[in-house]
Design a protein around this motif. Sequence first.
Motif, PDB file in Angstrom:
ATOM      1  N   LEU A   1      30.766  81.372  33.469  1.00  0.00           N
ATOM      2  CA  LEU A   1      31.354  80.390  32.573  1.00  0.00           C
ATOM      3  C   LEU A   1      32.115  79.308  33.340  1.00  0.00           C
ATOM      4  O   LEU A   1      32.156  78.152  32.917  1.00  0.00           O
ATOM      5  N   GLU A   2      32.722  79.676  34.463  1.00  0.00           N
ATOM      6  CA  GLU A   2      33.366  78.646  35.280  1.00  0.00           C
ATOM      7  C   GLU A   2      32.314  77.719  35.888  1.00  0.00           C
ATOM      8  O   GLU A   2      32.532  76.513  36.000  1.00  0.00           O
ATOM      9  N   ILE A   3      31.177  78.280  36.265  1.00  0.00           N
ATOM     10  CA  ILE A   3      30.072  77.440  36.755  1.00  0.00           C
ATOM     11  C   ILE A   3      29.600  76.519  35.639  1.00  0.00           C
ATOM     12  O   ILE A   3      29.371  75.313  35.851  1.00  0.00           O
ATOM     13  N   ALA A   4      29.471  77.074  34.433  1.00  0.00           N
ATOM     14  CA  ALA A   4      29.019  76.264  33.294  1.00  0.00           C
ATOM     15  C   ALA A   4      29.982  75.125  33.017  1.00  0.00           C
ATOM     16  O   ALA A   4      29.574  73.982  32.748  1.00  0.00           O
ATOM     17  N   GLY A   5      31.295  75.420  33.078  1.00  0.00           N
ATOM     18  CA  GLY A   5      32.271  74.372  32.846  1.00  0.00           C
ATOM     19  C   GLY A   5      32.167  73.251  33.862  1.00  0.00           C
ATOM     20  O   GLY A   5      32.268  72.066  33.520  1.00  0.00           O
ATOM     21  N   THR A   6      31.922  73.626  35.117  1.00  0.00           N
ATOM     22  CA  THR A   6      31.776  72.630  36.180  1.00  0.00           C
ATOM     23  C   THR A   6      30.530  71.779  35.963  1.00  0.00           C
ATOM     24  O   THR A   6      30.554  70.554  36.134  1.00  0.00           O
ATOM     25  N   VAL A   7      29.431  72.442  35.561  1.00  0.00           N
ATOM     26  CA  VAL A   7      28.204  71.701  35.252  1.00  0.00           C
ATOM     27  C   VAL A   7      28.449  70.738  34.093  1.00  0.00           C
ATOM     28  O   VAL A   7      27.986  69.583  34.093  1.00  0.00           O
ATOM     29  N   GLY A   8      29.208  71.213  33.112  1.00  0.00           N
ATOM     30  CA  GLY A   8      29.413  70.424  31.904  1.00  0.00           C
ATOM     31  C   GLY A   8      30.188  69.140  32.122  1.00  0.00           C
ATOM     32  O   GLY A   8      29.889  68.112  31.509  1.00  0.00           O
ATOM     33  N   VAL A   9      31.206  69.169  32.988  1.00  0.00           N
ATOM     34  CA  VAL A   9      32.064  67.985  33.148  1.00  0.00           C
ATOM     35  C   VAL A   9      31.968  67.363  34.538  1.00  0.00           C
ATOM     36  O   VAL A   9      32.586  66.329  34.789  1.00  0.00           O
ATOM     37  N   GLY A  10      31.205  67.999  35.427  1.00  0.00           N
ATOM     38  CA  GLY A  10      30.990  67.407  36.746  1.00  0.00           C
ATOM     39  C   GLY A  10      32.125  67.584  37.725  1.00  0.00           C
ATOM     40  O   GLY A  10      32.161  66.935  38.772  1.00  0.00           O
ATOM     41  N   GLU A  11      33.061  68.454  37.417  1.00  0.00           N
ATOM     42  CA  GLU A  11      34.152  68.761  38.340  1.00  0.00           C
ATOM     43  C   GLU A  11      34.592  70.195  38.089  1.00  0.00           C
ATOM     44  O   GLU A  11      34.303  70.765  37.026  1.00  0.00           O
ATOM     45  N   PRO A  12      35.269  70.828  39.063  1.00  0.00           N
ATOM     46  CA  PRO A  12      35.637  72.239  38.916  1.00  0.00           C
ATOM     47  C   PRO A  12      36.463  72.515  37.663  1.00  0.00           C
ATOM     48  O   PRO A  12      37.389  71.762  37.344  1.00  0.00           O
ATOM     49  N   VAL A  13      36.088  73.575  36.952  1.00  0.00           N
ATOM     50  CA  VAL A  13      36.816  74.028  35.771  1.00  0.00           C
ATOM     51  C   VAL A  13      37.194  75.490  35.994  1.00  0.00           C
ATOM     52  O   VAL A  13      36.335  76.309  36.313  1.00  0.00           O
ATOM     53  N   LYS A  14      38.466  75.784  35.838  1.00  0.00           N
ATOM     54  CA  LYS A  14      38.941  77.159  36.013  1.00  0.00           C
ATOM     55  C   LYS A  14      39.327  77.723  34.652  1.00  0.00           C
ATOM     56  O   LYS A  14      40.084  77.088  33.895  1.00  0.00           O
ATOM     57  N   SER A  15      38.809  78.885  34.326  1.00  0.00           N
ATOM     58  CA  SER A  15      39.105  79.504  33.039  1.00  0.00           C
ATOM     59  C   SER A  15      40.540  80.014  33.000  1.00  0.00           C
ATOM     60  O   SER A  15      41.204  80.142  34.037  1.00  0.00           O
ATOM     61  N   ALA A  16      41.000  80.337  31.805  1.00  0.00           N
ATOM     62  CA  ALA A  16      42.362  80.856  31.644  1.00  0.00           C
ATOM     63  C   ALA A  16      42.540  82.197  32.333  1.00  0.00           C
ATOM     64  O   ALA A  16      43.639  82.548  32.776  1.00  0.00           O
ATOM     65  N   ARG A  17      41.467  82.987  32.397  1.00  0.00           N
ATOM     66  CA  ARG A  17      41.461  84.286  33.098  1.00  0.00           C
ATOM     67  C   ARG A  17      42.487  85.260  32.511  1.00  0.00           C
ATOM     68  O   ARG A  17      42.938  86.166  33.205  1.00  0.00           O
TER      69      ARG A  17
END
Length: 251
Positions: A90-106
């Motif tokens: 899901l963190e990979i998906a978030g990065t793909v989605g917005v074009g920059e690293p996305v870190k989940s709440a974890r």
Amino acid sequence: MATTDHETLRILMNHRSIRRYKPDPVGDDVLLQLVQAAQMASTSSGVQAFSVISVRNPDTKKKLAALSGNQVYVEECPLFLVWCADMHRLEIAGTVGVGEPVKSARNTEQFLIATVDVALAAQNAAIAAEAMGLGMVYIGGIRNHIDEVSELLGLPELVYPVFGMCIGYPDQEPLLRPRLPLEAVLHEERYDDTRQADHISAYDQVYRAYMSERSGGKLTGSWSEAMAAKIPVPARTHLLAYLEKQGFRLE
């Protein structure tokens, strides 16, 4: 008008844990169908927070059997699946989605979402397997040495093994394990524990007879006695430290 799929109900009501298998292999076509069935399980907000690792290599199965408490059927089953909760993808998906690293709440909620997702998916696969004439048994012992299992399987951060699953063509016909009375688990409108002790006492009689038949008279203990021995003992206390190391913040 709703109809009842009696064959599906028959499969569900006749579930038994299978620990002895014929040597027949479980083919790739069957594996794919099992995982496709798993993917159709309900998932929170479409996150699909699970992955499954198929293991057929005899050496790997032998190591997993040892790490799971020397459960020989892990080594002997034709196909062993390790079901993993997976927030990493899901963190990979978030990065793909917005074009920059996305870190989940974890956090704890995301931990629960991933755990529920993988459990629902695995149960779908279990029912599919039984519908195809296969047998299976869950292996919670995969968490006994969870660090070593994770290293063996190359699990990245935010992925953790929840349980294993032995799959193969049954070479045994075990007894159906009786369940608690329906009245003990079904509550109307509000939780009602006024007769739980009565329901448990009734179940104890059924359980004693089952254990005696299953063991040839060697075991005659009740379910309530088994639970009294089990629940006071903290189990797998290493899991919190492991989950924190994997990136979760359980708060």
